[in-house]
Motif scaffolding. Sequence first.
Motif, mmCIF file in Angstrom:
data_model
loop_
_atom_site.group_PDB
_atom_site.id
_atom_site.type_symbol
_atom_site.label_atom_id
_atom_site.label_comp_id
_atom_site.label_asym_id
_atom_site.label_seq_id
_atom_site.Cartn_x
_atom_site.Cartn_y
_atom_site.Cartn_z
ATOM 1 N N ASP A 54 -6.495 4.679 11.445
ATOM 2 C CA ASP A 54 -5.054 4.523 11.638
ATOM 3 C C ASP A 54 -4.517 3.340 10.833
ATOM 4 O OD1 ASP A 54 -4.918 6.708 13.294
ATOM 5 O OD2 ASP A 54 -4.909 5.545 15.154
ATOM 6 N N GLU A 55 -5.285 2.275 10.773
ATOM 7 C CA GLU A 55 -4.858 1.109 10.001
ATOM 8 C C GLU A 55 -4.785 1.438 8.514
ATOM 9 O OE1 GLU A 55 -6.393 -2.720 12.610
ATOM 10 O OE2 GLU A 55 -7.823 -1.707 11.286
ATOM 11 N N GLU A 90 -1.750 3.528 7.853
ATOM 12 C CA GLU A 90 -0.532 2.733 7.966
ATOM 13 C C GLU A 90 -0.301 1.900 6.708
ATOM 14 O OE1 GLU A 90 2.895 0.847 9.463
ATOM 15 O OE2 GLU A 90 1.857 2.681 10.090
ATOM 16 N N ARG A 107 2.868 2.080 4.087
ATOM 17 C CA ARG A 107 3.681 0.903 3.754
ATOM 18 C C ARG A 107 3.706 0.676 2.244
ATOM 19 N NH1 ARG A 107 2.230 -3.813 8.223
ATOM 20 N NH2 ARG A 107 2.217 -2.468 10.074
#
Length: 373
Positions: free
Chosen positions: A358-359, A362, A366
């Motif tokens: 998930d990181e 993300e 971004r």
Amino acid sequence: MPPIYLDYNASTPIDPAVAAAMRPFLLEAFGNPSSGHWASAPAKAALERARDQVAAMLGAAPEEIVFTSGGSESNNLAIKGTFFALKHEKPHIITTTIEHPAVLAPCRFLERLGASVTYLPVDRTGRIDPQDVRRAVTPQTQLISVMHANNEVGTIQPIAEIGAIAREHGIRFHTDAAQSVGKIPTGVDELGVDLLTIAGHKLYAPKGVGALYVRGGLELEPAIHGAGHESGRRAGTESALLAVGLGTACALAADLAPMKGIEALRDRFWQALQDRFGEGVALNGHPTHRLPNTLNVSFVGRIGADILGLLRDVAASTGSACHAGRVELSPVLAAMNVPERIGMGAIRFSLGRHTTADEIDEVVARLATIASA
């Protein structure tokens, strides 16, 4: 989402198991390990147990492990200790242009004391050619120092091949393994090294502790003089607290299986960046001979520091330096002959035990938003 940490090559958090092992030594077992009474016995036993753990991870003997304050001290002890112990009339050292400053600075210091140093170049992927090492050897060569894996781009050097050349000529061989320990195999016999550097805070141990492997029978002049601690190789009262932290971390790091999952996340990250940016993103470092947790990428035509500044709450790094408002290319990328238009956009993302898919997703999202702004 909470802040995202992708700078594990700079420093790792202390592993919970490491913290738990250290905790009793904050208030108990406070005795000096070198004293000969009841208060020293638990500290002495813990110190030697930790030495056993470090040695086991490297396939070394416990008496070949010297505890230090970290990677910089270990590198200095290996390089300066060899210089002063061997006392060659015209000492010669071989190293590379992409070493950590903790290797390059001691080499430059010894040049002021009469040593000659050959700084070998690397190719576009950050690798040296072992035959360049062979050609650089002279009758005065006393030490070869080549890092196992580069901290910035993750490129892994052909250490075993260089070790064979060093043995062939009877030359001491040191490798700075601060970035590779716990990520790839670091058995000292397989690598063919005589000296190997470990830094605790790169493998989930505290800052302020490290170790130097010194092959049995090698003489080193201590960098710190005083009482005869560490078999006369490093003066200063030993810290059982820090040694226990490093020993526990090395026991955990001996199991490389978790790195498979981290490598898969790194590859997922790189594939997602390629899908999003195409030719607008470039890989820095070797495509295969690379640390499983390290992804150094350039956003072509951009400034990496600017992008990193917009990645709020994401911890990563860029090797570029800013002086008087001007951004300078990372020395490592410059040594690799990375074109400035590519190299100026470099960011190093380094993953670790706590990184999640998930990181990664993300951060990619971004980056896409930043690029389209």
